[in-house]
Motif scaffolding. Sequence first.
Motif, mmCIF file in Angstrom:
data_model
loop_
_atom_site.group_PDB
_atom_site.id
_atom_site.type_symbol
_atom_site.label_atom_id
_atom_site.label_comp_id
_atom_site.label_asym_id
_atom_site.label_seq_id
_atom_site.Cartn_x
_atom_site.Cartn_y
_atom_site.Cartn_z
ATOM 1 N N ASP A 106 5.412 -4.760 6.751
ATOM 2 C CA ASP A 106 4.168 -4.885 7.447
ATOM 3 C C ASP A 106 4.315 -5.454 8.846
ATOM 4 O O ASP A 106 4.813 -6.759 8.881
ATOM 5 C CB ASP A 106 3.069 -5.661 6.650
ATOM 6 N N PRO A 107 4.100 -4.889 9.911
ATOM 7 C CA PRO A 107 3.928 -5.309 11.358
ATOM 8 C C PRO A 107 3.771 -6.476 11.826
ATOM 9 O O PRO A 107 4.150 -7.220 12.509
ATOM 10 C CB PRO A 107 3.787 -4.274 12.393
ATOM 11 N N VAL A 108 2.521 -6.849 11.153
ATOM 12 C CA VAL A 108 1.720 -7.995 11.485
ATOM 13 C C VAL A 108 1.667 -9.374 10.466
ATOM 14 O O VAL A 108 1.223 -10.369 10.580
ATOM 15 C CB VAL A 108 0.228 -7.751 11.662
ATOM 16 N N TYR A 154 8.363 -12.420 12.962
ATOM 17 C CA TYR A 154 7.888 -10.909 12.417
ATOM 18 C C TYR A 154 8.924 -9.777 12.481
ATOM 19 O O TYR A 154 9.825 -10.102 13.243
ATOM 20 C CB TYR A 154 6.739 -10.684 13.520
#
Lengths: 332, 305
Positions: A106-108, A154
């Motif tokens: 999940d990128p966030v 991240y």
Amino acid sequence: MTAAPVLSLEGVTLDLKTGDDYVRILRDVTFDVAAGEIIGIVGESGSGKSMTALSILQLLPPKARLTAARIGFDGADLAGLRPAELRKVRGRRIGMVFQDPMTTLDPVVQVGRQIDEAYRIHHPRAGRAEAREKSLAMLRLVGVPDAQNRAKQYPHQWSGGMRQRAVIAMALVNDPEVILADEPTTALDATIQAQVLDALMRARDELGVAVVLITHDLGVISQVASRVVVMYAGGVVEIAGTRELFADSRHPYSAALIHSRPGAHRRGEPLVAIPGRPPLMSDLPAGCPFAPRCASPYKSERCVTQRPALEPSVDGRLSACHYRDEPQEVIA
Amino acid sequence: MFLIIAVGLFVLVRLAPGDPAETLVPIDAAPGQREELVKAAREQLGLDKPVPVQFVLWFGSLLKGDLGYSFSTHQAVGQLLLDRLGPTVLLMGSALVLGLLIAIPVGIIAAVRRDTFVDAAAGTVSVIALAIPSFFLAMLGIYVFAVKLRVLPSAGMYFSGESDVGDLLYHLILPVSVLALAVAAAFTRYIRSGMLEQLGQDYIRAIVAKGAGPFRATMHAFRNSLIPLVTVLALYIPAFLSGAVVVEQIFSWPGMGQMAVNALIVRDYPVITGFGLYVAVLVLICNLLADVLYTVVDPRVRTAR
């Protein structure tokens, strides 16, 4: 195989809806995974390797219809489990590593948080600190340096190879019995591939987890897998120990696949490809699906009319070829 | 940037046909007198000077925070804008919040239950709501709830000048409902399509593979779908806070939209330019705010430390 299988697929058959019709993507896929082994699944694109892995955890697209005689895992049949029970297996006892580490996270959400989450889903009473400790231990196991600080970053701050290690760490964090790794090195640079494979092997050695390694790269198989399942057109055509397969395969498709490897040729010799293309799944021939491309000298009328089943040869090797008892190396 | 906007606004307003002085002088003034009255009015308003001079004077006082005085009511434009800002923020803010409170769950459910009855129903209702003009809905609301049922007030903010919160809320119901419906209809679609895009991503399948239930997977998707939503909101909020011209007019809501329409009718230059500046500043602020919000919702935008 000596040890009792930890996971056993029996007659896994999958239909996918395309348009108004169902197309049979997997036909009667049957094989066992022994505890702590690394087993390879090879085949061309579209041979059903990935779908086999997705079928085990039932991560299939909504328009898929799975019928299986049985997907045996720890006395239960995964094909018959209710969603809530299935969730207790997913990520807890069978982990999954996907092909593209760039899109799997999940990128966030911070990388460490995502691994923590995998742990906390299955340990609802575990605190943040406990989960983070587990995550960091797994990240270190798969070779992520400076894990403590990197966990707070991240995904976009991680390289592809590092991300794939994170995904592997995520699959390992609940100490599962099996990891399904779907082309874990395909999206990575050749130099990174070895490191990721190394991480998987270390996981097997230290945690005793069985790894189902799906790949189209025979080089990868020969390096790490002890046994190989060869798939073609949605079915298993051969199951053999890695050494036996490379030395003396009992199916013309496996033989041709091994022969088409770049490493199988002398420098300067042209590379050999298997002529033709795999059949359309919606339009499989009545006989052996490989018959139209088969170069075996034994090929006969029977290959076109009668589909061979996956059966043991006289020396106990599993092959789906009518001529499994004949030596295959002559094809080359 | 601000200077360009100021010049553009000032020139455009003055290029518009019509003479504010004319509108100030009673039409029934005696023919001979009328010319002189108009001329006097023009002098009084400073309209007899050349436009560049007018601009310099106006811009000079603008820099001191003085937006000038309304031609028609002689109130300070700054004060006028402030007076109108409250009611508009109240009306539009409530409508926006209420609309989003409806749109977010409906959009998420429509996406998660894609191609089911719920999705189709949400889609149909939102298309209908988008297709009905707000003035029609407003009048329908007045007709049904104020005229026929006599349960809601048809216009204004308070009954008789007194400021009472309950009274205010009571007057808010109809206009807010009308505006919120439009917001909900538009944003349900944005949220649904944003969610559908995220739900199809690989990382969602990976989260399910971790053993997550549908709720957890949905929350991950929602968190990611906020990124494009910030862009839409940044474009939407300035338009919204400049007032719903039609709806404010119908409900006699003393907000920005109503003020702007009245000012345009009488060619009240200072009020029009003041309003224009307010909208421009709002756009700038919202864009700035959007950029700040991006760094909150999307870690990829944050500069590398």
